[in-house]
Design an enzyme around this catalytic site. Structure first.
Site, mmCIF file in Angstrom:
data_model
loop_
_atom_site.group_PDB
_atom_site.id
_atom_site.type_symbol
_atom_site.label_atom_id
_atom_site.label_comp_id
_atom_site.label_asym_id
_atom_site.label_seq_id
_atom_site.Cartn_x
_atom_site.Cartn_y
_atom_site.Cartn_z
ATOM 1 N N GLU A 289 166.532 -12.246 29.356
ATOM 2 C CA GLU A 289 166.021 -11.425 28.243
ATOM 3 C C GLU A 289 166.872 -10.170 28.236
ATOM 4 O O GLU A 289 166.995 -9.489 29.257
ATOM 5 C CB GLU A 289 164.539 -11.110 28.438
ATOM 6 N N CYS B 113 163.521 -2.102 25.700
ATOM 7 C CA CYS B 113 164.348 -3.033 24.937
ATOM 8 C C CYS B 113 163.789 -3.188 23.526
ATOM 9 O O CYS B 113 164.501 -3.516 22.594
ATOM 10 C CB CYS B 113 164.386 -4.377 25.648
HETATM 11 P P1 NAD Z 1 171.792 -3.445 33.160
HETATM 12 O O1 NAD Z 1 172.324 -4.623 32.422
HETATM 13 O O2 NAD Z 1 172.689 -2.305 33.396
HETATM 14 O O3 NAD Z 1 171.280 -3.900 34.609
HETATM 15 C C1 NAD Z 1 170.360 -4.973 34.753
HETATM 16 C C2 NAD Z 1 170.545 -5.574 36.143
HETATM 17 O O4 NAD Z 1 171.831 -6.207 36.193
HETATM 18 C C3 NAD Z 1 170.530 -4.522 37.266
HETATM 19 O O5 NAD Z 1 169.880 -5.061 38.386
HETATM 20 C C4 NAD Z 1 172.002 -4.304 37.522
HETATM 21 O O6 NAD Z 1 172.283 -3.841 38.838
HETATM 22 C C5 NAD Z 1 172.550 -5.705 37.318
HETATM 23 N N1 NAD Z 1 173.978 -5.746 37.020
HETATM 24 C C6 NAD Z 1 174.749 -4.758 36.522
HETATM 25 N N2 NAD Z 1 176.017 -5.191 36.409
HETATM 26 C C7 NAD Z 1 176.031 -6.463 36.820
HETATM 27 C C8 NAD Z 1 177.051 -7.451 36.944
HETATM 28 N N3 NAD Z 1 178.310 -7.207 36.569
HETATM 29 N N4 NAD Z 1 176.718 -8.671 37.409
HETATM 30 C C9 NAD Z 1 175.440 -8.943 37.753
HETATM 31 N N5 NAD Z 1 174.436 -8.049 37.674
HETATM 32 C C10 NAD Z 1 174.728 -6.832 37.205
HETATM 33 O O7 NAD Z 1 170.461 -2.992 32.394
HETATM 34 P P2 NAD Z 1 169.515 -1.757 32.680
HETATM 35 O O8 NAD Z 1 170.214 -0.510 32.261
HETATM 36 O O9 NAD Z 1 168.933 -1.823 34.038
HETATM 37 O O10 NAD Z 1 168.328 -2.084 31.662
HETATM 38 C C11 NAD Z 1 168.459 -1.852 30.298
HETATM 39 C C12 NAD Z 1 168.861 -3.097 29.537
HETATM 40 O O11 NAD Z 1 167.928 -4.127 29.780
HETATM 41 C C13 NAD Z 1 168.856 -2.866 28.039
HETATM 42 O O12 NAD Z 1 169.940 -3.545 27.461
HETATM 43 C C14 NAD Z 1 167.537 -3.465 27.612
HETATM 44 O O13 NAD Z 1 167.489 -3.846 26.252
HETATM 45 C C15 NAD Z 1 167.431 -4.635 28.535
HETATM 46 N N6 NAD Z 1 166.049 -5.069 28.694
HETATM 47 C C16 NAD Z 1 165.638 -6.173 28.019
HETATM 48 C C17 NAD Z 1 164.322 -6.596 28.119
HETATM 49 C C18 NAD Z 1 163.844 -7.820 27.366
HETATM 50 O O14 NAD Z 1 162.762 -8.299 27.664
HETATM 51 N N7 NAD Z 1 164.598 -8.320 26.411
HETATM 52 C C19 NAD Z 1 163.420 -5.888 28.896
HETATM 53 C C20 NAD Z 1 163.870 -4.767 29.585
HETATM 54 C C21 NAD Z 1 165.193 -4.362 29.478
#
Ligand code: NAD
Length: 542
Positions: free
Chosen positions: A293, A327
């Site tokens: 998501e 999100c």
């Molecule tokens: P992010 O993508 O920066 O990080 C999410 C996770 O991925 C973290 O644990 C991070 O350490 C990890 N990560 C970062 N780089 C990575 C890589 N190269 N490979 C693997 N893992 C990696 O997101 P965030 O800033 O923590 O959260 C915000 C984002 O999440 C926004 O885009 C938001 O829309 C989305 N979000 C979506 C939902 C939904 O239900 N659709 C819910 C909550 C947040």
């Protein structure tokens, strides 16, 4: 052996507490916040039955007070990730064979621990780690996580009860096996509940997990782990690791036993992970389940028949609660010319009454954004708007990161419906307005559908039933969660299962049976009571 078919308790949404002045819950959470704020903790990783500390540590500080240290956490080397994979695989046999009612009991107990003895702690930890106001912490860390646990246990039973037809002399049944191997859960910073659910929902179905929380949610992640352990979760079922996300992910995706990923986070990261899984496909023993998501560029559209006061409230709550870091937060807003100014006036009035600062002060509606990277991204966007001729700052536009990462709630107005702030997820308290001619209602719906790559949430405000129907049809594929006369945020587990399509994710609907089905591999068992003794079918007789 039970020799019974049990029913789990019927789930009911956890009531949201008010935290009114002089209430016992307000005192409890503030006392806990102050204790946590004034101490420093050390957060080890949890792998198998061990707390793992390393030489490689990072400090923890609240986003609203970034020079104040509240703890440190330990980061993994590759060998720790391999150890976490082994711990998950070793725990799998006993865990997957455990009676499902025992798994249910563990997670139901965790829900009760959060509802009672841990409520103040998990809320205070979320206020500190993610700068949530008490209301935002309560609806997330307490209520939504409790709901995920209670409702998922109920959905698990529903799935198990779903059995095929049988015919005379034959008994067909399905067992819902956990996946072979282990699952990788990666969670974002913005919801403590999502972090808990990404690993718990998978484990509940009999799988074992390596869980990597966001670096910016570790402080509240360790409370989740503490609760799961106190609830009786056996060692190795959920292994919590911290550190370089690329190293951790690459190590996990190399394993032949990797059998699925439960991800929530940004779109580009998810697409990158999907590509790596594709590139590694020959290595795996099974086709990995990929559930993600991701981002959103969520809209509010008002019809000329809408109530300006209601639209304004939808904008203020939908765009600025938790600093727009949901999100589902509204960030592109379409207003008809005839009522646009009235709506803008209400939004201005509301935002003038909003105060910003530490979540420890309950008068603040807005607090800090999560980290310097986010602050810089938002400042750059605001400064770009100030330079461009097709957009301007209507409300707000100031920022200050001396003590915490504070961005004033900001409303941009643009004459260009494809302006970058209408297309790009900024993930902060910045919303952009586009005003359309009332006669362009239908074209505007098409425009909304064709703007941005996302399709997560959206809302229509209208008092004209025909217009609502038009919006429902024109925007059928523009949002996985669609709201009529309500803000596009605040989905409640069991009531509004959540998820979007297009670049917003695989839409497996967190908090529903559909999501849990991704973590099982059904085995059909056909039993014939009187087996055939002659291969010849009747038609073969001459
Ligand atoms: P992010 O993508 O920066 O990080 C999410 C996770 O991925 C973290 O644990 C991070 O350490 C990890 N990560 C970062 N780089 C990575 C890589 N190269 N490979 C693997 N893992 C990696 O997101 P965030 O800033 O923590 O959260 C915000 C984002 O999440 C926004 O885009 C938001 O829309 C989305 N979000 C979506 C939902 C939904 O239900 N659709 C819910 C909550 C947040």
């Amino acid at each position: 052996m039970a020799n019974s078919v049990f029913n789990v308790p019927y789930p009911i949404n956890e009531p949201v507490l008010d935290y009114l002045p002089n209430s016992s819950e307000r005192k409890a959470v503030l006392d806990t916040y102050n204790i946590l704020f004034n101490q420093t903790i050390e957060v080890p990783m949890r792998i198998g039955n061990q707390d793992i500390k390393t030489e490689n540590t990072e400090t923890l500080q609240p986003p609203h007070d970034h020079q104040h240290k509240i703890g440190l956490y330990h980061k993994a080397e590759k060998k720790h990730i391999n150890a976490a994979i082994s711990a998950a695989l070793n725990a799998r046999e006993k865990w997957s064979q455990l009676e499902w009612t025992s798994r249910a009991a563990i997670f139901l107990r965790a829900a009760e621990l959060i509802a009672g003895p841990y409520r103040a702690k998990i809320n205070a930890a979320t206020m500190l780690a993610q700068s949530k106001t008490i209301h935002q912490a309560e609806i997330d860390a307490a209520c939504e996580l409790i709901d995920f646990l209670r409702f998922n246990v109920y959905f698990m039973q529903e799935i198990y009860e779903n059995q095929p037809e049988s015919s005379p002399g034959i008994w067909n049944r399905i067992s819902y096996r956990p996946l072979e191997g282990f699952i990788y859960a990666i969670s974002p910073f913005n919801f403590t509940a999502i972090a808990g659910n990404l690993c718990a929902s998978v484990a509940m179905m009999g799988n074992t997990v390596v869980w990597k929380p966001s670096d910016h949610q570790i402080y509240s992640a360790q409370v989740i782990m503490e609760i799961f352990r106190e609830a009786g979760l056996p060692d190795g079922v959920i292994n919590m690791v911290f550190g370089d996300p690329v190293m951790i992910t690459d190590t996990i995706l190399e394993s032949p036993d990797f059998s699925g990923i439960h991800f929530t986070g940004s779109t580009d990261i998810f697409k990158g992970i999907w590509a790596k899984i594709g590139a590694n496909i020959q290595k795996y023993k099974t086709y990995p389940r990929i559930v993600g998501e991701t981002g959103g560029k969520d809209f509010i559209v008002a019809h000329p028949s809408a109530s300006p006061r209601e639209v304004a409230t939808g904008i203020v709550r939908g765009a600025f609660e938790f600093q727009g870091q949901k999100c589902s937060a509204a960030s592109r807003i379409y207003l008809p010319k005839s009522i646009a100014q009235e709506i803008i006036n209400f939004v201005k009035q509301d935002l003038e009454s909003i105060s910003m600062g530490s979540p420890a002060n309950f008068e603040n509606f807005v607090t800090a954004v999560i980290h310097k990277g986010s602050f810089d991204r938002l400042v750059n966007a605001i400064e770009q708007v100030k330079k461009d001729s097709d957009a301007e700052i209507l409300i707000g536009g100031t920022y200050n990161d001396q003590k915490g990462y504070f961005i004033e709630p900001t409303v941009v107005i643009t004459t260009n419906p494809k302006y970058f702030t209408m297309e790009k997820e900024l993930f902060g308290p910045v919303a952009t307005l586009f005003v359309f001619d009332d006669s362009d209602w239908k074209n505007t719906l098409t425009l909304i559908d064709q703007t941005s790559e996302y399709a997560l949430t959206g809302a229509v405000y209208s008092n004209d039933r025909y217009a609502i129907e038009e919006a429902l049809q024109a925007l059928e594929n523009s949002a996985g969660n669609f709201y009529i006369n309500d803000k596009p945020t605040g989905a409640v587990v069991g009531q509004q299962p959540f998820g979007g399509a297009r670049a917003s994710g695989t839409n497996d609907k967190a908090g529903s049976a559909a999501n849990l089905m991704r973590w099982v591999s059904p085995r059909l068992i056909k039993e014939t009571f009187i087996p055939a003794k002659d291969y010849r079918y009747p038609f073969l007789k001459s």
